[in-house]
Design an enzyme around this catalytic site. Structure first.
Site, PDB file in Angstrom:
ATOM      1  N   SER A 174      29.051  51.551  -0.220  1.00 63.09           N
ATOM      2  CA  SER A 174      28.727  51.879   1.167  1.00 63.09           C
ATOM      3  C   SER A 174      28.366  53.342   1.309  1.00 63.09           C
ATOM      4  O   SER A 174      28.817  54.190   0.525  1.00 63.09           O
ATOM      5  CB  SER A 174      29.931  51.573   2.067  1.00 63.09           C
ATOM      6  OG  SER A 174      29.766  52.090   3.372  1.00 63.09           O
ATOM      7  N   TYR A 187      38.984  51.685   3.983  1.00 61.92           N
ATOM      8  CA  TYR A 187      37.719  51.045   3.597  1.00 61.92           C
ATOM      9  C   TYR A 187      36.853  51.989   2.769  1.00 61.92           C
ATOM     10  O   TYR A 187      36.380  51.631   1.684  1.00 61.92           O
ATOM     11  CB  TYR A 187      36.975  50.623   4.850  1.00 61.92           C
ATOM     12  CG  TYR A 187      35.577  50.078   4.630  1.00 61.92           C
ATOM     13  CD1 TYR A 187      35.382  48.756   4.257  1.00 61.92           C
ATOM     14  CD2 TYR A 187      34.451  50.884   4.819  1.00 61.92           C
ATOM     15  CE1 TYR A 187      34.109  48.242   4.071  1.00 61.92           C
ATOM     16  CE2 TYR A 187      33.176  50.386   4.636  1.00 61.92           C
ATOM     17  CZ  TYR A 187      33.014  49.063   4.258  1.00 61.92           C
ATOM     18  OH  TYR A 187      31.739  48.571   4.073  1.00 61.92           O
TER      19      TYR A 187
END
Length: 283
Positions: A174, A187
């Site tokens: 990400s 995350y």
């Protein structure tokens, strides 16, 4: 659909694409050219979002697909229909990738259905926004790491004995790994681990002719965002901070996964592609 007897964790993630408005765009944008003809791909989180778009594009390029998903039976069935509409075969396997046993079951079901595994796409993930680090419970922290990075280890271990020279593994990291994210501490930490895993696994497998790469999407419109605790105001302005001023669509990310899976990327391993709306990162 196949399921082991092991408990699948129940929570709102990743959410149903069938209830999302507006609908994410998964449709491939161009005719296929046979770049994955005869290949078999295992795609985790393939019921919706980026995973569905990758499954659709891989199928258009000639691959048969194992659709791995957590709880969303309706979304998984729709992805299966999409793959079959492209003239390819598909199976759905309901499994929590945070379980080693379930990942082994995914490999077994794939081999039983198709007889081989050529591509692994580690795409499944979850996120839980928290404004204060003190709000992150031990249970949430363990669950996020269990799904996002343990799951990649488990799936890779499950399929590794069945991968031959020319196989490819593509992991989903990400933009938060590079930029950080003040409300996604756990995350974004897992995404950093995924990038390190990608580079290290590439070094580990490259002598066997297996390439390992990753894709680091920016803000992409998928069920993970509204179902991952984002506020209505945040959703209203989702993606506007990118240089392109909008969120991306899953079918704008899928071509990166295709490139890394096919022979076009035969001289690439240990690398990360960045479909992120123009955000400049140190890749």
């Amino acid at each position: 659909m196949t399921e082991t007897n092991e408990m699948i964790h129940e929570d709102p993630l990743p959410g149903h694409e069938s209830t999302l408005e507006p609908k994410p765009e998964w449709q491939p944008r161009y005719p296929g050219s046979g770049r994955l003809q005869g290949k078999v791909a295992v795609i985790t989180g393939a019921d919706s979002g980026i995973g569905r778009a990758v499954a659709a594009l891989y199928a258009r390029e000639g691959a048969d697909i194992t659709i791995v998903y957590l709880l969303e039976d309706d979304d998984a069935a729709e992805t299966k229909r999409i793959v079959e509409a492209e003239g390819r075969r598909a199976i759905t396997v309901r499994a929590d990738v945070g379980s080693r046993k379930m990942c082994e079951k995914v490999a077994e079901e794939t081999l039983a259905a198709f007889g081989r595994i050529d591509i692994l796409v580690n795409n499944a993930g979850e996120q839980h926004p928290d404004k204060d680090i003190m709000d992150i419970s031990e249970e949430q922290l363990r669950r996020t790491f269990q799904t996002n990075i343990f799951g990649m280890f488990f799936m890779t271990q499950a399929v590794r004995p069945h991968l031959s020279a020319g196989a490819a593994i593509i992991n989903c990291t990400s933009v938060t790994m590079y930029q950080g994210s003040k409300e996604l501490l756990d995350y974004s930490s897992t995404k950093g681990a995924i990038t390190a895993f990608t580079r290290s696994l590439s070094e580990n497998l490259i002598e066997h002719g297996i390439r390992v790469n990753a894709v680091a999407p920016g803000p992409i419109w998928t069920p993970l965002n509204p179902c991952g605790g984002a506020t209505p105001d945040k959703l209203e302005h989702f993606g506007e901070s990118t240089p392109m001023g909008r969120p991306g669509q899953p079918n704008e990310v899928a071509p990166s996964f295709l490139f890394l899976a096919c022979d076009d990327a035969s001289y690439m391993s240990g690398q990360v592609l960045h479909p992120n709306g123009g955000i400049i990162v140190n890749g």
